[in-house]
Scaffold this motif. Structure first.
Motif, short mmCIF file in Angstrom:
data_model
loop_
_atom_site.label_atom_id
_atom_site.label_comp_id
_atom_site.label_asym_id
_atom_site.label_seq_id
_atom_site.Cartn_x
_atom_site.Cartn_y
_atom_site.Cartn_z
N PRO A 37 0.81 -1.23 0.00
CA PRO A 37 0.00 0.00 0.00
C PRO A 37 0.83 1.27 0.00
O PRO A 37 1.95 1.31 0.51
CB PRO A 37 -0.75 -0.11 1.34
N SER A 38 0.25 2.34 -0.56
CA SER A 38 0.78 3.71 -0.40
C SER A 38 0.12 4.31 0.83
O SER A 38 -0.77 3.71 1.43
CB SER A 38 0.39 4.57 -1.59
N ALA A 39 0.48 5.53 1.14
CA ALA A 39 -0.19 6.28 2.21
C ALA A 39 -1.51 6.84 1.66
O ALA A 39 -1.65 6.99 0.45
CB ALA A 39 0.71 7.42 2.66
N VAL A 50 -1.62 12.43 2.89
CA VAL A 50 -0.99 12.22 4.20
C VAL A 50 0.53 12.41 4.12
O VAL A 50 1.15 13.00 5.01
CB VAL A 50 -1.38 10.84 4.77
N THR A 51 1.15 11.95 3.02
CA THR A 51 2.61 12.10 2.90
C THR A 51 3.00 13.58 2.96
O THR A 51 3.97 13.94 3.62
CB THR A 51 3.10 11.50 1.56
N ASP A 52 2.22 14.44 2.28
CA ASP A 52 2.54 15.87 2.31
C ASP A 52 2.39 16.42 3.72
O ASP A 52 3.19 17.27 4.16
CB ASP A 52 1.61 16.65 1.35
N GLY A 115 3.55 7.29 6.70
CA GLY A 115 2.28 7.28 5.97
C GLY A 115 1.94 5.89 5.48
O GLY A 115 0.83 5.37 5.67
N GLU A 116 2.91 5.22 4.83
CA GLU A 116 2.64 3.88 4.33
C GLU A 116 2.67 2.85 5.47
O GLU A 116 1.93 1.88 5.47
CB GLU A 116 3.60 3.37 3.27
N TYR A 117 3.53 3.12 6.49
CA TYR A 117 3.62 2.19 7.62
C TYR A 117 2.26 2.06 8.29
O TYR A 117 1.74 0.94 8.49
CB TYR A 117 4.69 2.71 8.60
N SER A 183 12.27 8.06 -3.97
CA SER A 183 11.75 9.39 -4.31
C SER A 183 10.23 9.32 -4.36
O SER A 183 9.64 8.24 -4.28
CB SER A 183 12.34 9.87 -5.63
N ARG A 184 9.58 10.47 -4.49
CA ARG A 184 8.11 10.54 -4.44
C ARG A 184 7.49 9.55 -5.42
O ARG A 184 7.98 9.36 -6.52
CB ARG A 184 7.61 11.96 -4.75
N GLY A 185 6.39 8.95 -5.01
CA GLY A 185 5.74 7.95 -5.85
C GLY A 185 6.42 6.60 -5.76
O GLY A 185 6.13 5.68 -6.53
N GLY A 186 7.34 6.46 -4.79
CA GLY A 186 8.20 5.28 -4.74
C GLY A 186 7.56 3.97 -4.30
O GLY A 186 8.21 2.92 -4.34
N SER A 187 6.28 3.98 -3.89
CA SER A 187 5.66 2.70 -3.55
C SER A 187 5.59 1.80 -4.78
O SER A 187 5.57 0.56 -4.65
CB SER A 187 4.25 2.91 -3.01
N ASP A 188 5.55 2.40 -5.95
CA ASP A 188 5.61 1.62 -7.20
C ASP A 188 6.87 0.76 -7.22
O ASP A 188 6.86 -0.37 -7.73
CB ASP A 188 5.69 2.55 -8.41
N1 ASP Z 1 3.27 8.26 -0.43
C1 ASP Z 1 4.43 8.53 -1.22
C2 ASP Z 1 4.21 9.77 -2.07
O1 ASP Z 1 3.21 10.44 -1.94
C3 ASP Z 1 4.84 7.36 -2.06
C4 ASP Z 1 3.79 6.81 -2.98
O2 ASP Z 1 2.61 7.16 -2.88
O3 ASP Z 1 4.15 6.01 -3.85
O4 ASP Z 1 5.07 10.11 -2.84
#
Ligand code: ASP
Length: 438
Positions: A37-39, A50-52, A115-117, A183-188
């Motif tokens: 999961p992402s946050a 939530v990450t922001d 956030g992801e935790y 980096s941002r978006g890194g849950s991918d």
């Molecule tokens: N939550 C992180 C972000 O907003 C990572 C992700 O969503 O992949 O960048």
């Protein structure tokens, strides 16, 4: 039996209603064993991710300011989800540990990773899956790159011990055990790493769109979506600005030959886009797979009579760029001219130095820098077998009165890149799309 790894983006886990959809998706197939999961993301356009909020908390704490307002908003997001799902779970202890650590000077990466935790804890409780903390199974090297060797051994072994598990995305541990994020978006990226470590048959990346579009929907109304795309094609399109997936998420699965299926959480039955190592050409009935483009390029154009006969000319020009730490994007040339395409912002503050050096080292007849160039990439594995694709691209541009400044056809015959004035960017993209798709 096949095994599937699923990653859900922030908008797919933004509230309790989405958690329910996600659970239905996971439970629909028993092969869907590992979930990343992402946050929680935005629930509506003006909403906060939530990450922001976590980054903002950390920044306030670092300035010695009060964080209770923002931190309270973060806790509320999670508590709302827990309550609405009717879960017998309390994160209050976790919240106070995180709050104390942020106030005690914890860094950005630690704060953002929570956030992801926390979302992972909720999702594992809701699905009844085990929770594997990414801090214990995803490792970075001292230089901040992924320690793949250690990660695949430890994560692979951990996954073998869990029939079903949730592994939060976005973070892992540095050699000293401290938290580090991608980096941002890194849950991918985490999703791709888990897919690789688990030896998955497929990596399902669930987001809020039904895959990749053939062109930017802000420019083309209702563009067709792409059913199947190869990793190579995707790389060409992403480089030129098409984004859905984090660029670095491709490498772990590509190396292992695992396909990625981009799917839409809000429309689970839609096929989405399948990203594959290689595709059978007969599977595609369109010559092109997609068109992408970017503005903000400059052409450095160097003219010199008999340039083609001068040994080392190109090397000297490129050396000037190298010394000035500028990487070049394309290098179209003719008998007496050589053009180097670079990103305009990379020239910032270095123009005079570069022009002087080129003059000094190559003694040219003329050197000019032309800004305001847009590049368009027409990408498609189907182009190899069809004649006249380039002609169709150029004719469509001519009909739209677009002047072509540069042409570059990759030797792989996977793409044709054209450079046009930025003011022609939108009409050029529309003209090419209409020629091949409409
Ligand atoms: N939550 C992180 C972000 O907003 C990572 C992700 O969503 O992949 O960048």
């Amino acid at each position: 039996m096949g095994l599937k790894v699923l990653k859900f983006g922030g908008s797919s886990l933004a509230d309790a209603a989405h958690f329910r959809i996600v659970a239905d998706i996971v439970r629909a197939e028993k092969e869907r064993r590992f979930v990343v999961p992402s946050a929680p993301g935005k629930r509506f356009k003006e909403d906060e991710k939530v990450t922001d909020l976590l980054y903002a908390c950390q920044a306030l704490a670092a300035e010695g300011k009060d964080i209770d307002d923002i931190f309270g908003r973060i806790c509320r997001r999670y508590n709302d989800i827990i309550e609405e799902l009717g879960l017998d779970l309390s994160l209050e202890d976790e919240f106070s540990v995180i709050r104390e650590k942020i106030l005690g000077g914890a860094g950005k990466d630690y704060a953002a990773s929570r956030g992801e935790y926390l979302n992972g804890l909720i999702l594992s409780a809701y699905l009844g899956f085990d929770f594997i903390d990414a801090q214990k199974v995803v490792f970075f090297k001292e230089d901040g790159t992924l320690d793949s060797e250690r990660t695949y051994v430890v994560l692979g072994a951990a996954l073998e011990n869990h029939p079903h598990a949730v592994v939060p995305g976005f973070y892992g541990a540095m050699p000293d055990g401290s938290i580090r994020t991608f980096s941002r978006g890194g849950s991918d990226i985490t999703g791709a790493i888990v897919a690789r470590a688990a030896g998955a048959d497929i990596y399902e990346n669930w987001t809020d769109v039904s895959g990749f579009m053939m062109a930017d929907p802000r420019i083309i109304e209702n563009p067709k979506s792409i059913d199947v795309i190869t990793y190579k094609e995707l790389r060409e399109l992403s480089y030129m600005g098409a984004t859905v997936l984090h660029e670095d998420a491709i490498f772990p699965v590509r190396a292992a030959g695992i396909p990625i299926n981009i799917k839409n959480t809000n429309d689970p039955s839609a096929k989405g886009t399948l990203i594959v190592p290689t595709a059978n050409d007969s599977e595609t009935d369109s010559i092109i797979t997609g068109i992408a483009g970017k503005v903000g390029f400059s052409i450095i154009s160097i003219e010199k009579d008999m340039m083609n006969a001068e040994l080392g000319f190109g090397r000297r020009v490129l050396e000037v760029l190298e010394v000035n730490k500028i990487s070049f994007e394309h290098l179209p040339s003719s008998i007496d001219t050589m053009c180097v395409i670079v990103k305009t912002d990379e020239l910032e503050g270095k123009r005079e130095k570069i022009l002087d050096a080129i003059f000094r080292l190559t003694d040219p007849d003329a050197v000019v820098i032309h800004d305001g160039i847009a590049l368009l990439a027409v990408v498609g594995r189907g182009m190899v077998h069809s004649m006249g694709t380039a002609a169709r691209v150029f004719t469509s541009l001519a009909k739209a009165s677009v002047n072509i400044r540069m042409i570059d056809q990759g030797s792989s015959e996977l793409n044709i890149i054209v450079g046009v004035e930025e003011s022609d960017y939108v009409p050029a993209l529309r003209a090419i799309y209409n020629e091949f798709v409409q």
